[in-house]
Design a protein around this motif. Structure first.
Motif, PDB file in Angstrom:
ATOM      1  N   HIS A   9      11.614  43.841  16.866  1.00 55.49           N
ATOM      2  CA  HIS A   9      10.719  44.166  16.808  1.00 55.49           C
ATOM      3  C   HIS A   9       9.767  45.147  15.533  1.00 55.49           C
ATOM      4  O   HIS A   9       9.537  46.309  15.504  1.00 55.49           O
ATOM      5  CB  HIS A   9       9.788  45.314  17.668  1.00 55.49           C
ATOM      6  CG  HIS A   9      10.250  44.630  19.098  1.00 55.49           C
ATOM      7  ND1 HIS A   9      10.019  42.901  19.606  1.00 55.49           N
ATOM      8  CD2 HIS A   9      10.835  44.574  20.157  1.00 55.49           C
ATOM      9  CE1 HIS A   9      10.200  42.779  20.612  1.00 55.49           C
ATOM     10  NE2 HIS A   9      10.866  43.221  21.078  1.00 55.49           N
ATOM     11  N   LEU A  10      10.725  44.630  14.447  1.00 52.32           N
ATOM     12  CA  LEU A  10      10.742  45.779  13.121  1.00 52.32           C
ATOM     13  C   LEU A  10       9.129  45.408  12.761  1.00 52.32           C
ATOM     14  O   LEU A  10       8.904  46.914  12.023  1.00 52.32           O
ATOM     15  CB  LEU A  10      11.510  45.049  12.373  1.00 52.32           C
ATOM     16  CG  LEU A  10      11.423  44.844  10.335  1.00 52.32           C
ATOM     17  CD1 LEU A  10      12.905  44.889   9.971  1.00 52.32           C
ATOM     18  CD2 LEU A  10      10.396  45.376   9.800  1.00 52.32           C
ATOM     19  N   PRO A  11       8.505  44.664  12.436  1.00 49.11           N
ATOM     20  CA  PRO A  11       7.353  45.094  11.818  1.00 49.11           C
ATOM     21  C   PRO A  11       6.006  46.348  13.036  1.00 49.11           C
ATOM     22  O   PRO A  11       5.652  47.067  12.692  1.00 49.11           O
ATOM     23  CB  PRO A  11       5.800  43.940  12.474  1.00 49.11           C
ATOM     24  CG  PRO A  11       7.452  42.731  12.311  1.00 49.11           C
ATOM     25  CD  PRO A  11       8.236  43.078  13.334  1.00 49.11           C
ATOM     26  N   ARG A  16       4.391  51.420  14.261  1.00 52.84           N
ATOM     27  CA  ARG A  16       4.579  52.887  14.533  1.00 52.84           C
ATOM     28  C   ARG A  16       4.955  54.212  14.002  1.00 52.84           C
ATOM     29  O   ARG A  16       4.380  55.623  14.180  1.00 52.84           O
ATOM     30  CB  ARG A  16       5.326  52.461  16.234  1.00 52.84           C
ATOM     31  CG  ARG A  16       4.704  51.915  16.993  1.00 52.84           C
ATOM     32  CD  ARG A  16       5.945  52.293  18.678  1.00 52.84           C
ATOM     33  NE  ARG A  16       6.688  51.893  18.612  1.00 52.84           N
ATOM     34  CZ  ARG A  16       7.079  50.701  19.116  1.00 52.84           C
ATOM     35  NH1 ARG A  16       6.195  49.918  19.718  1.00 52.84           N
ATOM     36  NH2 ARG A  16       8.986  50.181  18.877  1.00 52.84           N
ATOM     37  N   ALA A  17       5.404  53.758  13.248  1.00 52.43           N
ATOM     38  CA  ALA A  17       6.460  55.096  11.896  1.00 52.43           C
ATOM     39  C   ALA A  17       5.637  55.117  10.755  1.00 52.43           C
ATOM     40  O   ALA A  17       5.880  55.377   9.852  1.00 52.43           O
ATOM     41  CB  ALA A  17       7.140  55.021  12.134  1.00 52.43           C
ATOM     42  N   HIS A  18       3.759  54.681  10.781  1.00 52.57           N
ATOM     43  CA  HIS A  18       3.141  54.294   9.478  1.00 52.57           C
ATOM     44  C   HIS A  18       2.541  55.850   8.826  1.00 52.57           C
ATOM     45  O   HIS A  18       2.643  55.376   7.839  1.00 52.57           O
ATOM     46  CB  HIS A  18       2.050  53.586   9.534  1.00 52.57           C
ATOM     47  CG  HIS A  18       1.477  52.631   9.090  1.00 52.57           C
ATOM     48  ND1 HIS A  18       0.749  51.783   9.213  1.00 52.57           N
ATOM     49  CD2 HIS A  18       1.515  53.189   7.640  1.00 52.57           C
ATOM     50  CE1 HIS A  18       0.316  51.634   7.603  1.00 52.57           C
ATOM     51  NE2 HIS A  18       1.078  51.511   6.657  1.00 52.57           N
ATOM     52  N   GLU A  19       3.034  56.794   9.591  1.00 50.36           N
ATOM     53  CA  GLU A  19       3.249  58.051   8.943  1.00 50.36           C
ATOM     54  C   GLU A  19       4.162  58.151   7.353  1.00 50.36           C
ATOM     55  O   GLU A  19       3.776  59.231   6.723  1.00 50.36           O
ATOM     56  CB  GLU A  19       2.373  59.336  10.146  1.00 50.36           C
ATOM     57  CG  GLU A  19       3.692  59.986  10.538  1.00 50.36           C
ATOM     58  CD  GLU A  19       3.894  58.929  11.986  1.00 50.36           C
ATOM     59  OE1 GLU A  19       4.028  57.676  12.248  1.00 50.36           O
ATOM     60  OE2 GLU A  19       4.641  59.187  12.940  1.00 50.36           O
ATOM     61  N   TYR A  20       5.020  57.372   7.433  1.00 49.31           N
ATOM     62  CA  TYR A  20       6.016  57.563   6.847  1.00 49.31           C
ATOM     63  C   TYR A  20       6.427  57.054   5.464  1.00 49.31           C
ATOM     64  O   TYR A  20       7.354  56.775   5.028  1.00 49.31           O
ATOM     65  CB  TYR A  20       7.728  57.865   7.903  1.00 49.31           C
ATOM     66  CG  TYR A  20       7.881  59.405   8.285  1.00 49.31           C
ATOM     67  CD1 TYR A  20       7.953  60.777   8.090  1.00 49.31           C
ATOM     68  CD2 TYR A  20       7.628  58.913   9.890  1.00 49.31           C
ATOM     69  CE1 TYR A  20       8.364  61.234   8.597  1.00 49.31           C
ATOM     70  CE2 TYR A  20       7.396  60.533  10.709  1.00 49.31           C
ATOM     71  CZ  TYR A  20       8.028  61.109  10.097  1.00 49.31           C
ATOM     72  OH  TYR A  20       7.983  62.215  11.204  1.00 49.31           O
ATOM     73  N   TRP A  21       5.165  56.013   5.924  1.00 52.52           N
ATOM     74  CA  TRP A  21       5.193  55.260   4.541  1.00 52.52           C
ATOM     75  C   TRP A  21       4.011  54.579   3.665  1.00 52.52           C
ATOM     76  O   TRP A  21       3.002  54.912   4.915  1.00 52.52           O
ATOM     77  CB  TRP A  21       5.990  53.449   4.976  1.00 52.52           C
ATOM     78  CG  TRP A  21       5.743  52.827   6.239  1.00 52.52           C
ATOM     79  CD1 TRP A  21       6.138  53.183   7.279  1.00 52.52           C
ATOM     80  CD2 TRP A  21       4.633  51.470   6.208  1.00 52.52           C
ATOM     81  NE1 TRP A  21       5.509  52.480   7.846  1.00 52.52           N
ATOM     82  CE2 TRP A  21       5.341  51.792   7.060  1.00 52.52           C
ATOM     83  CE3 TRP A  21       4.414  51.150   5.173  1.00 52.52           C
ATOM     84  CZ2 TRP A  21       3.874  50.512   8.029  1.00 52.52           C
ATOM     85  CZ3 TRP A  21       3.414  49.853   5.742  1.00 52.52           C
ATOM     86  CH2 TRP A  21       3.389  49.626   6.394  1.00 52.52           C
ATOM     87  N   ALA A  81      16.213  54.474   8.702  1.00 51.11           N
ATOM     88  CA  ALA A  81      15.873  55.912   8.022  1.00 51.11           C
ATOM     89  C   ALA A  81      14.553  56.332   8.232  1.00 51.11           C
ATOM     90  O   ALA A  81      14.649  56.985   8.611  1.00 51.11           O
ATOM     91  CB  ALA A  81      15.898  55.778   6.521  1.00 51.11           C
ATOM     92  N   ILE A  82      13.978  55.776   8.944  1.00 53.58           N
ATOM     93  CA  ILE A  82      12.255  55.788   9.309  1.00 53.58           C
ATOM     94  C   ILE A  82      12.496  56.779  10.491  1.00 53.58           C
ATOM     95  O   ILE A  82      12.045  57.395  10.582  1.00 53.58           O
ATOM     96  CB  ILE A  82      11.783  54.855   8.796  1.00 53.58           C
ATOM     97  CG1 ILE A  82      11.294  54.356   7.093  1.00 53.58           C
ATOM     98  CG2 ILE A  82       9.705  55.110   9.674  1.00 53.58           C
ATOM     99  CD1 ILE A  82       9.942  53.341   6.784  1.00 53.58           C
ATOM    100  N   GLU A  83      13.134  56.019  11.412  1.00 48.52           N
ATOM    101  CA  GLU A  83      13.578  56.387  12.535  1.00 48.52           C
ATOM    102  C   GLU A  83      13.924  57.227  12.961  1.00 48.52           C
ATOM    103  O   GLU A  83      13.564  58.068  14.089  1.00 48.52           O
ATOM    104  CB  GLU A  83      13.980  55.078  14.183  1.00 48.52           C
ATOM    105  CG  GLU A  83      12.095  53.449  13.587  1.00 48.52           C
ATOM    106  CD  GLU A  83      12.923  52.474  14.640  1.00 48.52           C
ATOM    107  OE1 GLU A  83      14.653  52.634  14.838  1.00 48.52           O
ATOM    108  OE2 GLU A  83      11.666  52.253  15.289  1.00 48.52           O
TER     109      GLU A  83
END
Ligand SMILES: C[S@@+](CC[C@H](N)C(=O)[O-])C[C@H]1O[C@@H](n2cnc3c(N)ncnc32)[C@H](O)[C@@H]1O
Length: 216
Positions: A9-11, A16-21, A81-83
Protein backbone atom coordinates in the motif's frame (compact mmCIF):
# COMPACT_ATOMS: atom_id res chain seq x y z
CA UNK A 1 23.26 -3.94 -0.41
CA UNK A 2 20.08 -6.02 -0.17
CA UNK A 3 17.16 -4.23 -1.79
CA UNK A 4 14.22 -3.44 0.46
CA UNK A 5 11.02 -5.25 -0.53
CA UNK A 6 8.33 -2.93 -1.91
CA UNK A 7 6.11 -1.87 0.95
CA UNK A 8 2.44 -2.79 0.83
CA UNK A 9 0.00 0.00 0.00
CA UNK A 10 2.88 2.34 -0.73
CA UNK A 11 0.92 5.07 -2.59
CA UNK A 12 -1.82 5.15 0.05
CA UNK A 13 0.72 5.33 2.87
CA UNK A 14 2.65 8.11 1.11
CA UNK A 15 -0.62 9.97 0.70
CA UNK A 16 -1.46 9.60 4.40
CA UNK A 17 1.84 11.31 5.25
CA UNK A 18 1.63 13.99 2.57
CA UNK A 19 2.53 16.76 5.03
CA UNK A 20 6.11 15.41 4.92
CA UNK A 21 6.73 15.76 1.17
CA UNK A 22 5.94 18.04 -1.75
CA UNK A 23 4.36 17.16 -5.09
CA UNK A 24 6.85 19.46 -6.79
CA UNK A 25 9.86 19.94 -4.49
CA UNK A 26 11.82 21.72 -7.23
CA UNK A 27 9.29 24.56 -6.93
CA UNK A 28 10.77 25.21 -3.45
CA UNK A 29 14.16 26.10 -4.92
CA UNK A 30 15.29 29.32 -3.28
CA UNK A 31 12.28 29.40 -0.94
CA UNK A 32 12.31 26.27 1.19
CA UNK A 33 11.90 28.21 4.42
CA UNK A 34 8.87 30.06 3.10
CA UNK A 35 7.36 26.89 1.57
CA UNK A 36 7.72 25.05 4.91
CA UNK A 37 6.45 28.05 6.93
CA UNK A 38 9.77 28.48 8.70
CA UNK A 39 11.47 31.77 9.68
CA UNK A 40 13.60 33.24 6.90
CA UNK A 41 16.70 33.16 9.15
CA UNK A 42 16.42 29.55 10.33
CA UNK A 43 19.11 27.04 9.40
CA UNK A 44 18.43 24.50 6.68
CA UNK A 45 20.21 21.14 7.03
CA UNK A 46 20.29 18.65 4.19
CA UNK A 47 20.84 14.90 4.39
CA UNK A 48 21.78 12.98 1.24
CA UNK A 49 20.63 9.34 1.11
CA UNK A 50 18.78 9.25 4.44
CA UNK A 51 17.79 5.58 4.21
CA UNK A 52 15.06 4.61 6.67
CA UNK A 53 15.45 7.90 8.51
CA UNK A 54 16.72 7.09 12.00
CA UNK A 55 19.46 9.74 11.83
CA UNK A 56 17.19 12.29 10.11
CA UNK A 57 14.37 12.02 12.62
CA UNK A 58 16.64 12.04 15.67
CA UNK A 59 18.63 14.98 14.30
CA UNK A 60 15.42 16.94 13.53
CA UNK A 61 14.04 16.10 16.96
CA UNK A 62 17.22 17.30 18.68
CA UNK A 63 17.19 20.55 16.65
CA UNK A 64 13.58 21.74 16.49
CA UNK A 65 14.53 25.21 15.19
CA UNK A 66 16.32 23.75 12.19
CA UNK A 67 14.53 23.02 8.93
CA UNK A 68 15.70 19.53 7.95
CA UNK A 69 15.39 18.20 4.39
CA UNK A 70 16.27 14.58 3.59
CA UNK A 71 16.83 13.09 0.11
CA UNK A 72 16.30 9.42 -0.67
CA UNK A 73 15.48 7.87 -4.04
CA UNK A 74 14.12 4.45 -3.05
CA UNK A 75 10.32 4.65 -2.60
CA UNK A 76 9.95 1.96 0.08
CA UNK A 77 12.96 3.24 1.97
CA UNK A 78 11.79 6.86 2.02
CA UNK A 79 8.34 5.72 3.10
CA UNK A 80 9.92 4.08 6.15
CA UNK A 81 11.69 7.36 6.94
CA UNK A 82 8.55 9.44 6.44
CA UNK A 83 6.48 7.16 8.67
CA UNK A 84 9.17 7.40 11.35
CA UNK A 85 8.98 11.21 11.26
CA UNK A 86 5.18 11.12 11.37
CA UNK A 87 5.15 8.72 14.29
CA UNK A 88 7.48 11.06 16.17
CA UNK A 89 5.13 13.97 15.34
CA UNK A 90 7.95 16.06 13.89
CA UNK A 91 7.14 19.38 12.26
CA UNK A 92 10.59 20.45 11.05
CA UNK A 93 11.49 17.67 8.63
CA UNK A 94 10.61 17.17 4.96
CA UNK A 95 11.58 14.46 2.49
CA UNK A 96 12.42 14.50 -1.20
CA UNK A 97 12.14 11.31 -3.25
CA UNK A 98 14.65 12.17 -5.95
CA UNK A 99 18.09 11.26 -7.19
CA UNK A 100 20.93 13.29 -5.72
CA UNK A 101 22.28 13.52 -9.27
CA UNK A 102 19.61 16.21 -9.77
CA UNK A 103 20.32 18.05 -6.52
CA UNK A 104 21.00 21.50 -8.01
CA UNK A 105 17.42 21.61 -9.26
CA UNK A 106 16.18 21.85 -5.69
CA UNK A 107 18.29 24.51 -3.95
CA UNK A 108 19.68 27.88 -4.89
CA UNK A 109 22.80 29.77 -3.95
CA UNK A 110 23.47 30.05 -0.22
CA UNK A 111 20.28 28.24 0.78
CA UNK A 112 21.77 25.34 2.77
CA UNK A 113 23.64 25.61 6.08
CA UNK A 114 24.80 22.05 6.65
CA UNK A 115 25.08 18.77 4.73
CA UNK A 116 25.14 15.20 6.05
CA UNK A 117 26.35 12.19 4.07
CA UNK A 118 26.14 8.95 6.02
CA UNK A 119 27.27 5.58 4.71
CA UNK A 120 26.83 6.43 1.05
CA UNK A 121 27.39 3.63 -1.44
CA UNK A 122 31.19 3.16 -1.66
CA UNK A 123 31.38 1.89 -5.26
CA UNK A 124 34.65 0.21 -4.35
CA UNK A 125 33.95 -3.31 -5.61
CA UNK A 126 32.71 -1.95 -8.95
CA UNK A 127 35.58 0.58 -8.95
CA UNK A 128 33.36 3.50 -9.97
CA UNK A 129 34.68 6.38 -7.83
CA UNK A 130 32.86 8.99 -9.93
CA UNK A 131 29.56 7.67 -8.59
CA UNK A 132 30.50 8.38 -4.97
CA UNK A 133 28.56 11.23 -3.40
CA UNK A 134 31.91 12.62 -2.23
CA UNK A 135 33.44 12.70 -5.72
CA UNK A 136 34.57 16.19 -6.75
CA UNK A 137 31.81 16.63 -9.34
CA UNK A 138 29.19 16.09 -6.62
CA UNK A 139 31.01 18.47 -4.28
CA UNK A 140 31.00 21.10 -7.05
CA UNK A 141 27.23 20.72 -7.21
CA UNK A 142 26.86 21.09 -3.43
CA UNK A 143 28.92 24.28 -3.65
CA UNK A 144 26.22 25.86 -5.81
CA UNK A 145 23.81 25.95 -2.87
CA UNK A 146 25.69 25.87 0.46
CA UNK A 147 26.48 28.98 2.46
CA UNK A 148 30.10 30.00 2.60
CA UNK A 149 31.64 28.20 5.60
CA UNK A 150 28.94 25.51 5.67
CA UNK A 151 29.98 22.16 7.11
CA UNK A 152 29.61 18.76 5.50
CA UNK A 153 29.62 15.91 8.04
CA UNK A 154 30.61 12.54 6.63
CA UNK A 155 30.53 9.02 8.10
CA UNK A 156 31.32 5.64 6.60
CA UNK A 157 32.44 2.13 7.52
CA UNK A 158 34.61 1.92 4.39
CA UNK A 159 38.25 3.00 4.80
CA UNK A 160 38.94 3.23 1.06
CA UNK A 161 35.91 5.49 0.56
CA UNK A 162 36.87 7.53 3.61
CA UNK A 163 40.45 8.18 2.51
CA UNK A 164 39.26 8.96 -1.02
CA UNK A 165 36.64 11.39 0.33
CA UNK A 166 39.11 13.26 2.53
CA UNK A 167 41.34 13.79 -0.52
CA UNK A 168 38.38 14.92 -2.63
CA UNK A 169 37.28 17.41 0.05
CA UNK A 170 40.80 18.86 0.19
CA UNK A 171 41.09 18.98 -3.61
CA UNK A 172 37.88 21.03 -3.63
CA UNK A 173 39.37 23.60 -1.27
CA UNK A 174 37.52 22.35 1.81
CA UNK A 175 39.13 22.29 5.23
CA UNK A 176 38.93 18.82 6.72
CA UNK A 177 38.80 18.40 10.49
CA UNK A 178 37.64 16.18 13.35
CA UNK A 179 38.92 13.05 11.61
CA UNK A 180 38.52 9.76 13.42
CA UNK A 181 38.89 6.17 12.24
CA UNK A 182 37.01 4.87 15.27
CA UNK A 183 34.12 7.19 15.99
CA UNK A 184 32.48 5.07 18.68
CA UNK A 185 35.68 5.05 20.73
CA UNK A 186 36.41 8.74 20.24
CA UNK A 187 35.33 11.95 21.97
CA UNK A 188 33.08 12.75 18.99
CA UNK A 189 30.75 9.91 19.99
CA UNK A 190 29.24 12.01 22.79
CA UNK A 191 27.19 13.97 20.27
CA UNK A 192 26.89 11.27 17.65
CA UNK A 193 23.53 10.03 16.36
CA UNK A 194 23.78 6.55 14.87
CA UNK A 195 22.23 5.71 11.53
CA UNK A 196 20.65 2.33 10.70
CA UNK A 197 23.76 1.25 8.76
CA UNK A 198 26.05 2.55 11.47
CA UNK A 199 24.29 0.45 14.08
CA UNK A 200 24.59 -2.64 11.87
CA UNK A 201 28.33 -2.09 11.35
CA UNK A 202 28.86 -1.38 15.04
CA UNK A 203 27.14 -4.67 15.89
CA UNK A 204 29.59 -6.40 13.52
CA UNK A 205 32.54 -4.66 15.21
CA UNK A 206 33.45 -2.51 12.20
CA UNK A 207 35.01 0.84 13.27
CA UNK A 208 33.26 3.91 11.87
CA UNK A 209 35.24 6.63 10.12
CA UNK A 210 34.06 10.22 10.43
CA UNK A 211 35.17 13.73 9.51
CA UNK A 212 33.81 17.18 8.84
CA UNK A 213 34.74 19.29 5.83
CA UNK A 214 34.11 23.03 5.66
CA UNK A 215 33.20 24.62 2.35
CA UNK A 216 35.31 27.63 1.39
C1 LIG B 1 24.01 2.49 2.21
S1 LIG B 1 22.49 3.31 2.42
C2 LIG B 1 22.73 4.29 3.91
C3 LIG B 1 21.43 4.78 4.47
C4 LIG B 1 21.56 5.69 5.70
N1 LIG B 1 22.26 6.92 5.38
C5 LIG B 1 22.24 4.99 6.82
O1 LIG B 1 23.39 5.33 7.11
O2 LIG B 1 21.63 4.09 7.44
C6 LIG B 1 22.57 4.55 1.16
C7 LIG B 1 21.21 5.15 0.87
O3 LIG B 1 21.36 6.20 -0.05
C8 LIG B 1 20.39 6.10 -1.06
N2 LIG B 1 20.99 6.65 -2.28
C9 LIG B 1 22.13 6.22 -2.88
N3 LIG B 1 22.38 6.94 -3.97
C10 LIG B 1 21.39 7.86 -4.06
C11 LIG B 1 21.10 8.89 -4.98
N4 LIG B 1 21.89 9.12 -6.04
N5 LIG B 1 20.01 9.64 -4.78
C12 LIG B 1 19.19 9.42 -3.71
N6 LIG B 1 19.41 8.44 -2.80
C13 LIG B 1 20.50 7.68 -2.96
C14 LIG B 1 20.10 4.61 -1.18
O4 LIG B 1 18.80 4.37 -1.71
C15 LIG B 1 20.23 4.15 0.26
O5 LIG B 1 19.01 4.20 0.96
Amino acid sequence: MARMRTKRHLPERMERAHEYWFDDPAANKGKWREACSFPSDCELWLELGCGKGKFATEQAQANPDVLYVAFEREPSVILAAIEKAKEAGLKNIFFVKQDIGLIEEFFSEGEVDRVFINFCDPWTRQNKPKRRLTYRDFIARYKTFVKSGAVLAFKTDNTELFDFSVEEFKACGMEVSDITYDLHNSGFDRVNIRTEFEQKFADEGVPIKRCTATFP
